[in-house]
Design a protein around this motif. Structure first.
Motif, PDB file in Angstrom:
ATOM      1  N   ALA A   1      -4.834  64.506  77.368  1.00 41.42           N
ATOM      2  CA  ALA A   1      -3.614  65.287  77.229  1.00 41.42           C
ATOM      3  C   ALA A   1      -2.610  64.495  76.403  1.00 41.42           C
ATOM      4  CB  ALA A   1      -3.037  65.634  78.604  1.00 41.42           C
TER       5      ALA A   1
ATOM      6  N   GLU B   1      -5.778  73.047  68.662  1.00 39.78           N
ATOM      7  CA  GLU B   1      -6.240  74.329  69.189  1.00 39.78           C
ATOM      8  C   GLU B   1      -5.155  75.044  69.990  1.00 39.78           C
ATOM      9  OE1 GLU B   1     -10.944  72.959  69.670  1.00 39.78           O
ATOM     10  OE2 GLU B   1      -9.721  73.370  71.456  1.00 39.78           O
ATOM     11  N   GLU B   2      -4.347  74.299  70.741  1.00 40.18           N
ATOM     12  CA  GLU B   2      -3.387  74.921  71.649  1.00 40.18           C
ATOM     13  C   GLU B   2      -2.005  75.128  71.028  1.00 40.18           C
ATOM     14  OE1 GLU B   2      -5.143  73.552  75.996  1.00 40.18           O
ATOM     15  OE2 GLU B   2      -3.418  72.472  75.168  1.00 40.18           O
TER      16      GLU B   2
ATOM     17  N   ALA C   1     -10.239  63.928  71.124  1.00 50.04           N
ATOM     18  CA  ALA C   1     -10.110  65.143  71.926  1.00 50.04           C
ATOM     19  C   ALA C   1      -8.650  65.554  72.047  1.00 50.04           C
ATOM     20  CB  ALA C   1     -10.714  64.924  73.309  1.00 50.04           C
TER      21      ALA C   1
ATOM     22  N   ASP D   1     -15.263  66.574  74.795  1.00 54.50           N
ATOM     23  CA  ASP D   1     -16.628  67.016  74.551  1.00 54.50           C
ATOM     24  C   ASP D   1     -17.593  65.828  74.541  1.00 54.50           C
ATOM     25  OD1 ASP D   1     -15.709  69.596  74.316  1.00 54.50           O
ATOM     26  OD2 ASP D   1     -15.615  69.541  72.124  1.00 54.50           O
TER      27      ASP D   1
ATOM     28  N   ARG E   1      -7.646  67.175  68.795  1.00 54.62           N
ATOM     29  CA  ARG E   1      -8.276  68.496  68.678  1.00 54.62           C
ATOM     30  C   ARG E   1      -7.589  69.519  69.580  1.00 54.62           C
ATOM     31  NH1 ARG E   1     -11.512  70.640  72.060  1.00 54.62           N
ATOM     32  NH2 ARG E   1     -12.199  68.663  72.985  1.00 54.62           N
ATOM     33  N   GLU E   2      -7.318  69.140  70.825  1.00 54.21           N
ATOM     34  CA  GLU E   2      -6.691  70.076  71.754  1.00 54.21           C
ATOM     35  C   GLU E   2      -5.291  70.486  71.294  1.00 54.21           C
ATOM     36  OE1 GLU E   2      -7.663  71.678  74.395  1.00 54.21           O
ATOM     37  OE2 GLU E   2      -9.667  70.830  74.660  1.00 54.21           O
TER      38      GLU E   2
ATOM     39  N   PRO F   1      -0.136  69.745  76.968  1.00 53.91           N
ATOM     40  CA  PRO F   1      -1.199  70.111  76.028  1.00 53.91           C
ATOM     41  C   PRO F   1      -2.401  69.184  76.219  1.00 53.91           C
ATOM     42  CG  PRO F   1       0.915  69.931  74.904  1.00 53.91           C
ATOM     43  CD  PRO F   1       1.120  69.388  76.290  1.00 53.91           C
ATOM     44  N   GLY F   2      -3.591  69.760  76.228  1.00 54.09           N
ATOM     45  CA  GLY F   2      -4.780  68.931  76.395  1.00 54.09           C
ATOM     46  C   GLY F   2      -5.934  69.727  76.945  1.00 54.09           C
ATOM     47  N   GLY F   3      -7.018  69.033  77.234  1.00 52.60           N
ATOM     48  CA  GLY F   3      -8.209  69.689  77.757  1.00 52.60           C
ATOM     49  C   GLY F   3      -9.351  68.714  77.908  1.00 52.60           C
TER      50      GLY F   3
ATOM     51  N   GLU G   1      -5.093  82.490  75.723  1.00 52.94           N
ATOM     52  CA  GLU G   1      -5.298  81.218  76.437  1.00 52.94           C
ATOM     53  C   GLU G   1      -3.969  80.628  76.917  1.00 52.94           C
ATOM     54  OE1 GLU G   1      -7.064  76.683  75.803  1.00 52.94           O
ATOM     55  OE2 GLU G   1      -7.345  78.191  74.235  1.00 52.94           O
TER      56      GLU G   1
END
Length: 376
Positions: free
Chosen positions: A30, A75-76, A68, A60, A71-72, A55-57, A132
């Motif tokens: 995050a 994407e968010e 990551a 992979d 990337r998150e 923000p986060g997730g 989302e």
């Protein structure tokens, strides 16, 4: 058992047994963003209505946590950013009841990265993924924390403290600090956004206009290394400078500031001098119906700090920390006027007494028993 272990295998676990014995974890990442006022960026996910998130997730397979995080954010939020320092790492155990029910959850290691300050131009470019994320908010830390799950609240606050403290990442297990932690973590400090202060002006070296009452007086108390004393209110973790209300029995605002510093923090001060004032033009900061008033600021040198004791006015025993003026400004949440005031206080102390300008550094907790004289 590592593949290249050349020891005699007798007595060692078989490779497949060794592999099964190792803990298996997911990874999460995050990012902590703030705006110019120090408010935290949080998201309202459609899949968890009412519970805000940073923000986060998930990380992979074969992906690094920092990658990551980047990337998150893309994407968010639709933003392309490079993450800064690692602020916190949280080891979340399998079966943790605060995590919620997620199929196959084996436990997780979550890393929180510093995204820095988002300017207005950055915020204008935020684009949320349809279905989302329903909305985003910039909230004061305490307000954001109240709308997060408990474990995520503790994690966010730990990351925010680590950013201010500049003492390295916070290490957490199930959202709780491991060991003693740093002083800001031990005292559960919650950086504030002081209500009403964001729009009032700082007047350095100027005396209030004739007829403008001085309602409160506070002091920047310096040690020989350029650090200042701040107090932690144990009720909410908020930070304040020593000082308070000017009473009728006080011989002016300076006397009030020195009295309050002694009562709240057992501070003995030396060479107190006027610094300037904040103008509260309509009394909104002090309280409804007050009218225009000034809030004076002083600087002083620390002689000593006595044993911590309850404040005679409130019965509260405050925590006492030494931080750089810049960190004090971040913790006090006084906006641009606070940052200007902190810099002016530091430069005035340097010019007046030869005290060095203190860089941001790990906060120092003043012992409960006090400290001997700090002046040579």
């Amino acid at each position: 058992m590592p593949a290249d272990d050349m020891r005699d295998p007798e007595g060692l676990m078989a490779p497949e047994d060794y592999a099964r014995s190792r803990a298996v974890f997911w990874g999460g990442a995050a990012v902590l963003f703030t705006d110019a006022l120090g408010r935290v960026l949080v998201l309202d996910p459609a899949y968890r209505p009412g519970k805000l998130l940073l923000p986060g997730g998930g990380v992979d397979q074969a992906e690094r946590p920092s990658a990551a995080a980047v990337r998150e954010v893309s994407e968010e939020l639709g933003l392309s950013v490079a993450v800064g320092q690692l602020l916190a790492v949280d080891w979340v155990s399998r079966g943790n009841p605060e995590f919620g029910k997620v199929y196959g959850f084996p436990g997780e290691t979550v890393s929180i990265w510093d995204g820095g300050l988002l300017e207005e131009s950055d915020i204008a470019q935020i684009r949320l993924p349809e279905h989302e994320i329903t909305s985003f908010h910039f909230l004061p830390p305490a307000q954001a924390a109240r709308r997060m799950r408990p474990i995520e609240r503790r994690r966010m606050l730990a990351a925010l403290r680590a950013r201010i403290d500049r003492a390295g990442p916070a290490v957490l297990e199930d959202g709780e600090t491991v060991g003693l932690g740093q002083a800001l973590q031990r005292w559960d400090v919650v950086p504030r956004i002081a209500t009403g202060y964001q729009d009032i002006a700082w007047h350095p070296a100027m005396e209030p206009a004739a007829g403008l009452p001085v309602k409160q007086a506070w002091v920047w108390a310096f040690d020989p290394l350029g650090r200042v004393v701040v107090l932690v209110d144990p009720r909410d973790g908020h930070i304040v400078l020593p000082g308070g209300t000017v009473e009728m029995d006080d011989n002016g605002p300076k006397a009030a500031a020195l009295r309050e510093a002694a009562e709240e923090a057992a501070l003995r001060l030396h060479d107190a001098a006027y610094l300037g004032y904040l103008l509260d033009p309509d009394g909104a900061v002090y309280g409804p119906g007050t009218g225009a008033n000034a809030r004076a600021r002083y600087i002083a040198r620390i002689d000593s700090l006595g044993p911590a004791a309850p404040d005679v006015a409130t019965g509260i025993t405050y925590g006492r920390l030494l931080v750089s003026p810049a960190q004090a400004s971040e913790l006090l949440g006084l906006g641009c006027a606070g940052a200007e005031q902190a810099e002016y206080a530091a430069r005035t102390a340097a010019a007046r007494w030869g005290i060095p300008l203190s860089p941001p550094q790990a906060a120092i907790e003043i012992p409960h028993t006090g400290m001997a004289a700090l002046l040579p």
